[in-house]
Every structure is written in structure tokens, then in C-alpha cells.
Design a protein around this motif. Structure first.
Motif, short mmCIF file in Angstrom:
data_model
loop_
_atom_site.label_atom_id
_atom_site.label_comp_id
_atom_site.label_asym_id
_atom_site.label_seq_id
_atom_site.Cartn_x
_atom_site.Cartn_y
_atom_site.Cartn_z
N TYR A 215 0.84 -1.20 0.00
CA TYR A 215 0.00 0.00 0.00
C TYR A 215 0.87 1.24 0.00
O TYR A 215 0.62 2.19 -0.75
CB TYR A 215 -0.88 -0.04 1.24
CG TYR A 215 -1.75 1.16 1.50
CD1 TYR A 215 -1.49 2.01 2.57
CD2 TYR A 215 -2.85 1.44 0.69
CE1 TYR A 215 -2.29 3.11 2.83
CE2 TYR A 215 -3.65 2.53 0.95
CZ TYR A 215 -3.37 3.36 2.02
OH TYR A 215 -4.17 4.44 2.27
N TRP A 219 1.17 4.35 -3.00
CA TRP A 219 1.12 5.79 -2.75
C TRP A 219 2.41 6.49 -3.15
O TRP A 219 2.38 7.60 -3.69
CB TRP A 219 0.79 6.07 -1.28
CG TRP A 219 -0.69 6.07 -1.03
CD1 TRP A 219 -1.43 5.03 -0.58
CD2 TRP A 219 -1.59 7.15 -1.25
NE1 TRP A 219 -2.76 5.38 -0.52
CE2 TRP A 219 -2.88 6.68 -0.91
CE3 TRP A 219 -1.46 8.46 -1.71
CZ2 TRP A 219 -4.02 7.47 -1.01
CZ3 TRP A 219 -2.60 9.26 -1.80
CH2 TRP A 219 -3.86 8.77 -1.46
N ARG A 237 -6.80 4.06 -3.57
CA ARG A 237 -7.84 4.08 -2.55
C ARG A 237 -7.19 4.33 -1.20
O ARG A 237 -6.22 3.66 -0.85
CB ARG A 237 -8.56 2.74 -2.55
CG ARG A 237 -9.60 2.63 -1.46
CD ARG A 237 -10.30 1.28 -1.56
NE ARG A 237 -11.36 1.19 -0.58
CZ ARG A 237 -11.31 0.45 0.51
NH1 ARG A 237 -10.25 -0.29 0.76
NH2 ARG A 237 -12.32 0.42 1.36
N ARG A 238 -7.70 5.28 -0.47
CA ARG A 238 -7.16 5.53 0.86
C ARG A 238 -7.74 4.46 1.80
O ARG A 238 -8.93 4.42 2.05
CB ARG A 238 -7.55 6.92 1.35
CG ARG A 238 -6.70 7.28 2.53
CD ARG A 238 -6.79 8.71 2.92
NE ARG A 238 -6.77 8.75 4.39
CZ ARG A 238 -7.41 9.62 5.14
NH1 ARG A 238 -8.13 10.55 4.57
NH2 ARG A 238 -7.33 9.58 6.43
N ASP A 239 -6.88 3.62 2.27
CA ASP A 239 -7.31 2.46 3.07
C ASP A 239 -7.06 2.75 4.54
O ASP A 239 -5.92 2.78 5.00
CB ASP A 239 -6.53 1.21 2.62
CG ASP A 239 -7.11 -0.06 3.19
OD1 ASP A 239 -7.63 -0.04 4.34
OD2 ASP A 239 -7.03 -1.10 2.51
N GLY A 243 -3.36 2.38 6.47
CA GLY A 243 -2.68 3.65 6.76
C GLY A 243 -1.94 3.64 8.08
O GLY A 243 -0.76 3.98 8.15
N GLN B 225 -14.76 5.06 5.95
CA GLN B 225 -14.14 4.45 4.77
C GLN B 225 -15.05 4.57 3.57
O GLN B 225 -14.60 4.88 2.47
CB GLN B 225 -13.81 2.98 5.06
CG GLN B 225 -13.14 2.25 3.91
CD GLN B 225 -11.69 2.68 3.76
OE1 GLN B 225 -10.84 2.35 4.57
NE2 GLN B 225 -11.42 3.42 2.70
N ARG B 232 -13.54 9.27 -3.71
CA ARG B 232 -12.64 8.79 -4.76
C ARG B 232 -13.44 8.37 -5.98
O ARG B 232 -13.02 8.61 -7.12
CB ARG B 232 -11.82 7.63 -4.22
CG ARG B 232 -10.88 7.04 -5.22
CD ARG B 232 -9.88 6.11 -4.55
NE ARG B 232 -9.00 5.56 -5.57
CZ ARG B 232 -9.23 4.41 -6.19
NH1 ARG B 232 -10.29 3.70 -5.89
NH2 ARG B 232 -8.39 3.98 -7.11
#
Lengths: 475, 586
Positions: A215, A219, A237-239, A243, B225, B232
Motif C-alpha cells: 500500500y 502511494w 484508494r485511501r485504506d 494507513g 471508509q 474517490r
């Protein structure tokens, strides 16, 4: 002539207009200065000062010495009493409306900050035990649990004021029986959650960090693409789950790992080294004495119980000399409560380490003050009585390591949040209020004979952070 | 020639009278009368001063005219409003009316294990959308309008309390679904809908199926989330639309698409929160994503009133005030002082919101006994809320908050003809709802308790209630007290009072009472039929599958049942210390 007078008047009133708000608007009520006089000061880092004075100004320790001039400060005469830094409890589940997100084995996306309850009466009771700061942790149901919150116990204040400024963010890991759910059967019709073995626990952590590493790479590639001004880039996708693990690898988030057995302690040290990060504290660590050297070499701290043992199989080898042995090996050791009940008497828990292992008085006091402060990254603000540190203090009516001693007054940021005399004085008022409320119309009992439903207990206390929301609640 | 022309002319004229079926925009089934005039009544328009004696004319589902000098048209059916007061139809700003009955979750879970506070109810199966990428309970694309069923007891009970319009949404799940504003009359759901969708409803209650999220912090993490994913998704869609060539298409996702209007602020989010910290959390969450929030519940909203005003967040204030449901034995545990304070403070919240200038509207808050709705309104007025504000909070304020102020909420020409007509002031304890008009049609109201039917119901009954786990014995007492049929239950479901039972033609009996079952207290609605000394019917406990009950009336005041007398030989043996071996075999 008149015009000049008028202009003078105008200028004066404009200036006054600027000054007046300063004089009349006090804004936030600032805490009064306090002078604690003639008290035995247990500084923890600079020895004991008998018959000394401590001046608190603007929420900080301003002066420590003899015969201080407090100016306008309110004076508290503490002759014959002891002043100690506020106790820092490195493992607490107070003021939380939920403890475990037990449906998954990796729940790093959950935050204890989302479920704080500032009205928890256990906070008041902790203040009465001299505790001023808490590390609020996720439970131990998951190999990788949720993000923690460090708080100052400002009971009665809005929840935003509890947040401990400058505390390092952290995350909870758990090894051993709890994350592999040894004592819980799955719900009827449901499968047992993976992992069911210690090797599974290790694999879950390794797998999560492997994904986190990938991940991080996506980024990094995205940012490189932005720098190159590539077209039509959509960010990855911001996970929220991965993170925090990236932050762990980058050293920006402390890991507090619940563990018992020596083999799993070593396993986690190796795993952390493999991914290039350090464990900040091992929690409970009742077999820590067996691997004290390795823990010291890794640079981790340990946060333990004084003498609890055998409440489950992995606690069988616990010994009360654990704190002393690890301290001698160079490990930063703290004693925690993991219980609303035990949080009230952490002074006694620390004293046990003095009895078993002959730690010095200063080393013993450090177990509940400076050491846990270091473990949470707040040792520049609390953990000892030094000029410039936050005025998180407690006045005891005897030496805190004596079983007969009690807290008289507790300060957080120089403000009194617990005072025994005030508490006793308020009891009559509370009884009166209760009598009044019982008479009010909505509270009068209706006809019929059964007792009202007893208020549901929020959760069992005195546990080993082992509540699983979806499982069978222990009595 | 003229004869033929005359015939053609006659035929043409005749054909003009043939009714050509026109598309029905308003009502499928037109009642014979669609023009009414309520004359000589006190009219409270909420749009202006009260009209002491005036007339309201309804035509074609809309208010045609209202005023002191309005004359009734010739074709109107006249209702003599002498002694009556006409109000705009009352709006209940948060309900689950018309939604399917909740069914219990397939996986049994120990009742109430873990996090539970406020007015949490046991989770039941959430409604499911088709082909969703998300599990049930996390599907924001669920639309209430797809599930509305017209009619039914609860809608009838609401109308009998004078409510003509309600905002309805499913009550289960985390993303509960998008609500619809419905009029409580109509043969099909399409006729009922006034506006849909109105808002996306969020309950911060974990799923009880054991799947993620099953804790409160999991709920926040999963909501967060999904909103990040929706942001997004929006960016991906925009980028793709600009130039699809050379870019992989983003996967269609209806759930994320349903979140886009919420992220844009075009659709508000109704967040269920009662306690101060729950409201604060909801507001923090809304702030994080710049959502347009509305708080539903608001038990402790008075404590956060300043923040609500500054954030411009309205409150849908629940009238389901906490109440003490059972009596205290002398040796019972004392309730925490917080609980006692809460019961006293709850009715004061409305007045506090007015003082702090926080916009709000009333909602029934899952009350099933509408007598409590009226009673609690009166309590709010007794605790500082003015009658005018109370009425506004039931009419124009909900209309404004829900975006329909241009068509509902006041009695003004051109607005939808929803009227609540009472004998006596709406906020007097003894008022009676005389007429209710919805979409310009008069509604059949249930007759008041009294008369022969009530006589058949009064007395002491022994009930056997079945809620899915064996029979529960309950003792029911009903007695007539003035205008009301009151009573109480005792036994297996706890002890509680029945404030307002009602009877109907054909031996119908209905009442709602708080019942304690499996350690939890919730409202139970009993609907039964009495035949002679027996009754049977269904019982609905909030949050559970429907159950059934049977009952028999106790005859004359029960004679104390004589304890069984031991056989003569036994008595003799015992009293005379005779050979006890004689007792063997007895």
C-alpha cells in the motif's frame, strides 16, 4: 476649539474601545495560581524534598523550593503530607463506549477516539486514586487492534479537553490466547474466526504488514507520478486499515503489544525487526523476566501487573519479581491497571514491586509515573515534579507507597479535579437532590408490584481487556 | 337534410358528455365528494393570526381558500365547524410508518451483549437492495419508497392522533436508507409519497450479525471508509467521463453513487443521536465530511444547543420521553441519579431549543402508543414550550426542515389539503380529533373507547402470550375511567400501566403497553378480538417478530382457591404420631 475637543474625544473613545475588551472580557477562566506549602515533595527524578513548597502557575509547575513567595496564589497548607506526580496508567479501558471490534482480526481502522465517554464515573474514582493520565486502548480480541487515545482526566469538562497534547499516536496489538479466542466458542451457525493458533496470530500480523508495505508503495508511485505530471491520475484508494500500519513502519505510531509468553515476545521482536520498526511497549508481558535482555536490547518498554498470575494458562509462569528483574536488565517498566478497580490503587501495586525485588523507592515510584510517561511519549510534560512540567499532581495524606495512604487532592493542569473534603461536603447535597428527584412526577412509581429493571452494567470490570462484543459476555 | 344535421349535431353534443378517461394525476379512486367547506370554525393557519370564525374550502386535494370572509361554494359539502378548530395537518418528522415489520436476525445473539445505551433496540434484519456491493445494513441506496405499504394499524393509529404526514425510513442498519415524506392516506404507495428521497438516515448501531462492524468504533470506521471511497469514486467518474480512452473504467457502485448527493450537501443526513456525546460524535463526523446534518432523537440536545445553532443543525426532537415503567419495591435497587434526572429533564428540551434558536420539529420517536404522543406534547408545554411553538414544531417547522414548506405546513390557498380538526384546543388534555383531511379527503377515524364494546373489555383477564419462546402468563386488568379505558398488566412481561386502550366494532381491543421481556423493556402493541369471555390476537413488541396471545376473562372476583386438603388418613397419621410407615405410598 470645539472641533479639536471633539477629535480628542473621538480618539480617546476609540482607544478606550480597544482597551476595554481587554479589561472586561476575561475570556476563558484561567486556573488560579496555587501554592502548596510545607509538603514532602517526591520529585521522582531529583529525589525527595522534605518541607518544601511548590508553586503552580498557569497550569505548570513554576517553582519548587523552600519558603516560596506565592504572590496572589491560593495557599494549600500540606504540612505532614506528600506530593507526588499524577499517576499515568498505561493500559486503561475507562471512558470507552466500546472496547473490542471483534469481527475481524485486523481492525487498525478503528479509533478509540470515536467512542469516548467523558461522563464515566470511573474517571472520578481514578482521580481519587491519584491517576491523572490514561492510555485508552482497544481490547485484545484482535491480533492488530485499533488506534489508542491518551487523555488527561479532566472529569466534568467537554471531551475535547481530555486529549493529551503532544502524545504520540499508538495502536494495540495482541498475541496469545485472546486473539486466538481460546476461551470463546463461535456463535451457533458461525465459523470460528481465523486465527485459532499462535502461528496464525503471527501470520495475520505479517500478512497485514506485507499489504501495508504494498500500500505504501502504491502511494509512493502515485506521488512520483504527480511529480512527473502524469495525466489522468486517480489517487489510490485511501485504506483506513493499512494507513496506520504504514505509520508504524515509518516510526510515527507506537505499538503497544499485549502478550504473555516469552516465545511470542521474541516472535514479535523478530517480526518488527523484519519490517523495520520497533515495538514501543509490551503490555502484561508476565513472562517478560525470561526475555528481559532481549526486550532491553530491542528498546521496548514493558507495562505489567504487579502480582496477578494463573488467571489463564499463559499467565501461569508469572512471578511478582517480574518488575524488578526487568528493571535490573535495563527495561523501562511500568505497572498498569487494565481495570477501573485496580486504577484506584496503583500506588499499592507499585509498592508490591518494592517488596518483591527490592526496588528503591525512586525506582518504585517511577513505575507509575516517569516510566509510563516515557512509554506514551509524554515524559517531557508529566511523570515527575520539575519546573516547567504540567501541574498534574496529587497530595497524599501519607507516603503513597503505604497501604494506609489516601489521596486528598488531585490536580490536572493546575486545576483541582478531586478533593476529598469537597466530595464529603457534597454528599448531603446529592442525597437532597435525589430525594427531590424521586418525588418528581415522572419518577413516581406507578401502581403494580414488580421491581424496576436494574440498570444494566456497562461491562464487567476487573477483567483482562477481554470483552468481545459479539461473544458471550462474562458475568 | 336538416334532420340529419340535427342528428349529427345531437350526436356531437352527446359525445361531448362522454367521459374520456384522463390520466389520473391525483387520485385513482375519486370519492364522490372532493369539495368541502368547513364553516364557522376557528382556523389556525400558522401562516398568520388565528381566525376566530372562518371557513376553509377544499377542492381537488388542495386548499382552495381559507379566511374569515370566505363563502362556501355551491357544490361543496358543508361541515359545520361551530366549536371546532382547524389546524394544518400534523407532521411526524421521523417514523417507520409503512415500512415492513422487522424480522429477527437469522443468527441468534445474546440479547444486549456489549455496547448498548440510549434508546438502542435489538438489531433486526436490515432491508436489502438489489445487486449491492455492500452487505445489508451498509447500503445507502436503499430507498424507503420502494418498501412502503399503504394502510395498516400504525398508520391508522397515527391518523387517529391527528397526524397527516410523516417522514418514513427503515429503522434497521447503519446506513438505514433514504427516507420518503408520505401522506398517511392513499391506496398505493405512489399516491402517498409527497417527496422522495428526503434524507439519508444513519443509525450508529453496530450490526448484530457478528460481521464487521459489530462495535461502535467499527461503525465509525466503516462509515468513514465508505465516504472516502465515495469521494474517490466521484473523482474517478469525473476523470473517466472527461476522457475514457486509455483509462480503465471505474467499477459501477450503486452504494457509493448513493453517497454522492450527501457529500455534495444536496441531500441532508439524518443522524440518530440522543445523548450529549452521541450528538457531539455525530456533529464531529458530519463536520469531517462537510455533511448537512440533522439530528434525530435529541434527548440531551439542550446540552449542545449552542453548537447545534452555530453549525445550523436542526433537531427532530423525539416525544418518546423516558418513563418509569414499573413500580419500585421497597427493597429494589435504587436507580442511578442520572436516570432520575433524565426523566425530569426530557420534557424541558423543546423549550431550551427555542431559547437557543435551534430549529427543530417533533417526531414520535418509535412511540407506539399515540396517547403518549399527545400527553408528552402537553408535558413539553408545561415545561416551558409555548403553544404556538408547539404547533409550529408539528407543522411549518418540519415542513421547512424537510424541504416542503411551499406545499405543506400551513393553511394557505394552493397548499395540500391536509387538515386536523379538533373539538377543543389541540393541546388540551381532553381534546378530541373530529376530522382529519389528507389530500382533501376525509379520513375514517376510529371511534373513542366507550359504550358496549368497552363494557365487554373491562374486567380481569388471564393472557397467554407467545413471543417465540414459550408461553408467558400475563394478567390484564381493564377498567373504564371517564372517557378512557385504562388498565395494567402484571406477570411475565413485567408490571406496567395501560394509559389508553381502545375498542372497536366487532369486539376489537387495542392497547399498547411497555413490556419487559428477556431483560429489555420495549413497547408491546396488543390487537385482539373479544368473543364473550375469550380473546385472542396478535402482539407486536418493538424490534421483534410478531407474536400471538389468547386470554380468558376471570369470572366473578376469584374465590381463593382452597389448598388441597390432605387425605384423611394422612392427617390422622401425622397428627397422632402414628406409625409413619403408613404414609408410604400416599
Amino acid at each position: 476649539m470645539m472641533r479639536r475637543l471633539f477629535i480628542h474625544f473621538l480618539t480617546c473613545s476609540i482607544i478606550a474601545g480597544f482597551l476595554l475588551p481587554e479589561t472586561f472580557a476575561q475570556g476563558r477562566v484561567s486556573t488560579p495560581d496555587t501554592l502548596i506549602r510545607n509538603v514532602t515533595v517526591l520529585t521522582v527524578t531529583h529525589g525527595t524534598l522534605p518541607n518544601a513548597d511548590v508553586l503552580i502557575r498557569n497550569g505548570k509547575i513554576a517553582k519548587v523550593g523552600k519558603n516560596l513567595n506565592g504572590g496572589n496564589a491560593r495557599v494549600i497548607d500540606a504540612t505532614g503530607k506528600y506530593l507526588m506526580p499524577g499517576i499515568v496508567d498505561c493500559h486503561s479501558h475507562s471512558m470507552l463506549d466500546a472496547i473490542n471490534e471483534g469481527s475481524l482480526s485486523v481492525t487498525s481502522m478503528t479509533r478509540m477516539n470515536d467512542v469516548l465517554n467523558p461522563n464515566d464515573v470511573d474517571l472520578y474514582r481514578a482521580l481519587a486514586g491519584g491517576v491523572t493520565a490514561l492510555n485508552l486502548l482497544h481490547g485484545s480480541a484482535n491480533a492488530i487492534g485499533g488506534q489508542n487515545t491518551v487523555v488527561k482526566i479532566k472529569y466534568g469538562r467537554p471531551v475535547e479537553e481530555f486529549s493529551f497534547p503532544g502524545a504520540m499516536p499508538g495502536i494495540k496489538f495482541a498475541l496469545g490466547e485472546n486473539p486466538k479466542r481460546s476461551s470463546f466458542s463461535p456463535q451457533p451457525g458461525q465459523q470460528r474466526r481465523y486465527p485459532a493458533t499462535r502461528m496464525g496470530v503471527e501470520e495475520v500480523i505479517r500478512e497485514a504488514f506485507t499489504r501495508a508495505r504494498d500500500y505504501k508503495k502504491t502511494w509512493d508511485e502515485y506521488r512520483a507520478g504527480l511529480a512527473r505530471r502524469d495525466q489522468n491520475l486517480i489517487p489510490p484508494r485511501r485504506d483506513l486499515q493499512l494507513g496506520p500500519l504504514v505509520e508504524v513502519m515509518e516510526g510515527k505510531r507506537y505499538v503497544h503489544a499485549h502478550c504473555y509468553r516469552a516465545d511470542e515476545i521474541l516472535m514479535l521482536i523478530n517480526l518488527a525487526n523484519e519490517f523495520g520498526f520497533k515495538i514501543k511497549t509490551f503490555q502484561h508481558t508476565l513472562e517478560g523476566y525470561k526475555v528481559a535482555k532481549e526486550i532491553a536490547q530491542h528498546g521496548a518498554g514493558a507495562s505489567i501487573f504487579a502480582d496477578n498470575w494463573a488467571y489463564k494458562i499463559e499467565a501461569y509462569d508469572a512471578i511478582p519479581y517480574n518488575a524488578a528483574i526487568m528493571t535490573r536488565a535495563g527495561v523501562n517498566v511500568s505497572i498498569n491497571s487494565d481495570s477501573d478497580e485496580r486504577a484506584r490503587r496503583l500506588n499499592i501495586e507499585a509498592a508490591k514491586a518494592m517488596r518483591y525485588g527490592d526496588l528503591s523507592e525512586e525506582e518504585t515510584l517511577k513505575l507509575i509515573t516517569w516510566n509510563p510517561a516515557w512509554q506514551l511519549g509524554i515524559h517531557d510534560r508529566v511523570g515527575s515534579i520539575e519546573v516547567g512540567k504540567d501541574a498534574d499532581l496529587a497530595i497524599w495524606n501519607g507516603h503513597p507507597l503505604s497501604v494506609y495512604s489516601r489521596v486528598e487532592t488531585t490536580f490536572v493542569d493546575g486545576e483541582i479535579f478531586f478533593d476529598r473534603q469537597q466530595d464529603l461536603a457534597r454528599r448531603a447535597d446529592i442525597l437532597k437532590e435525589r430525594a427531590q428527584l424521586e418525588q418528581a412526577e415522572p419518577n413516581r412509581p406507578s401502581s403494580g408490584g414488580a421491581s424496576p429493571p436494574t440498570p444494566r452494567r456497562r461491562r464487567p470490570t476487573n477483567h483482562d481487556d477481554d470483552i468481545w462484543e459479539g461473544g458471550i459476555e462474562r458475568p | 337534410m336538416p334532420a340529419i344535421r340535427l342528428r349529427i349535431l345531437a350526436a356531437l353534443v352527446a359525445s361531448a358528455f362522454v367521459v374520456i378517461p384522463t390520466p389520473n394525476f391525483v387520485t385513482a379512486q375519486r370519492s364522490a365528494v372532493d369539495t368541502y367547506a368547513i364553516t364557522n370554525a376557528r382556523v389556525v393557519t400558522v401562516a398568520g393570526p388565528v381566525i376566530d370564525r372562518g371557513t376553509v374550502v377544499i377542492r381537488d386535494g388542495l386548499i382552495a381558500a381559507a379566511g374569515a370572509n370566505v363563502t362556501a361554494p355551491a357544490d361543496a359539502r358543508i361541515i359545520d365547524g361551530t366549536g371546532l378548530t382547524v389546524y394544518p395537518g400534523l407532521i411526524d418528522s421521523s417514523t417507520a410508518l409503512g415500512m415492513p415489520q422487522p424480522s429477527p436476525t437469522p443468527t441468534p445473539s445474546p440479547g444486549g451483549a456489549g455496547a448498548g445505551f440510549g434508546q438502542l433496540r435489538p438489531q433486526t434484519s436490515p432491508l436489502s437492495a438489489l445487486n449491492s456491493a455492500q452487505p445489508p445494513g451498509l447500503q445507502p441506496e436503499v430507498l424507503a419508497e420502494d418498501f412502503i405499504k399503504p394502510g395498516g394499524e400504525q398508520i391508522e393509529a397515527a391518523r387517529n392522533a391527528g397526524i397527516t404526514t410523516a417522514l418514513t425510513a427503515p429503522r434497521q442498519g447503519i446506513w438505514m436508507g433514504q427516507s420518503a415524506l408520505i401522506n398517511l392516506a392513499g391506496d398505493t404507495s405512489q399516491q402517498m409519497i409527497v417527496r422522495s428521497p428526503v434524507a439519508l438516515h444513519v443509525g450508529f448501531t453496530p450490526l448484530r450479525t457478528g460481521t464487521y462492524p459489530n462495535s461502535l468504533m467499527g461503525v465509525f470506521a466503516s462509515l468513514r471508509q465508505m465516504l472516502l471511497d465515495a469521494q474517490r469514486y466521484r473523482q474517478a467518474l469525473q476523470t473517466y467521463e472527461r476522457s475514457p480512452r486509455g483509462m480503465r473504467r471505474p467499477n459501477q457502485d450503486r452504494s457509493l453513487a448513493a453517497l454522492l448527493p450527501v457529500l455534495d450537501g444536496a441531500m441532508p443526513v439524518v443522524m440518530y443521536a440522543d445523548r450529549e456525546r452521541e450528538i457531539a460524535r455525530a456533529l464531529d463526523f458530519a463536520q469531517e465530511f462537510k455533511l448537512r446534518a440533522i439530528i434525530a432523537g435529541g434527548l440531551e440536545a439542550g446540552r449542545v444547543a449552542d453548537r447545534l445553532r452555530e453549525s445550523k443543525v436542526p433537531v427532530l426532537l423525539s416525544l418518546n420521553f423516558p418513563r418509569r415503567t414499573t413500580a419500585a419495591l421497597p427493597e429494589a435497587d435504587a436507580e442511578p441519579i442520572r436516570v432520575l434526572r433524565e426523566r425530569v429533564e426530557a420534557p424541558k428540551t423543546a423549550a431550551k431549543l427555542v431559547a437557543a434558536r435551534v430549529p427543530f420539529a417533533f417526531q414520535s420517536g418509535a412511540l407506539t402508543n399515540m396517547a403518549d404522543f399527545s400527553a408528552n406534547l402537553i408535558r413539553a408545554i408545561e415545561n416551558g414550550l409555548s403553544r404556538d411553538d408547539a404547533l409550529r414544531a408539528l407543522t411549518i417547522w418540519p415542513a421547512q426542515i424537510l424541504g416542503v414548506a411551499d406545499r405543506l405546513g400551513t393553511i394557505e390557498a394552493g397548499k395540500i389539503a391536509n387538515l386536523t380538526i379538533t373539538r377543543g384546543d389541540l393541546f388540551d388534555r381532553n381534546h378530541r380529533i373530529s376530522y382529519v383531511f389528507i389530500d382533501g379527503r376525509s379520513i375514517d377515524l376510529r371511534p373513542e373507547a366507550g359504550g358496549a364494546q368497552a363494557g365487554a373489555a373491562t374486567g380481569t383477564w388471564t393472557l397467554n402470550v407467545n413471543l417465540g419462546s414459550g408461553d408467558i402468563a400475563v394478567s390484564l386488568v381493564l377498567q373504564q375511567e371517564g372517557e378512557r379505558l385504562r388498565g395494567s398488566i402484571q406477570g411475565g412481561l413485567g408490571s406496567s400501566e395501560i394509559a389508553n386502550a381502545s375498542t372497536g366494532a366487532g369486539g376489537d381491543l387495542r392497547f399498547t403497553v411497555p413490556a419487559t421481556f428477556e431483560g429489555q423493556t420495549a413497547d408491546a402493541s396488543f390487537a385482539g378480538k373479544i368473543t364473550g369471555d375469550d380473546m385472542q390476537g396478535t402482539v407486536n413488541v418493538v424490534g421483534r417478530a410478531p407474536g400471538s396471545f389468547t386470554g380468558t376473562k376471570a369470572g366473578a372476583p376469584a374465590q381463593p382457591v382452597a389448598s388441597p386438603t390432605p387425605p384423611a388418613e394422612f392427617r390422622a397419621a401425622v397428627s397422632s404420631n402414628a406409625d409413619l410407615s403408613k404414609l408410604k405410598g400416599m
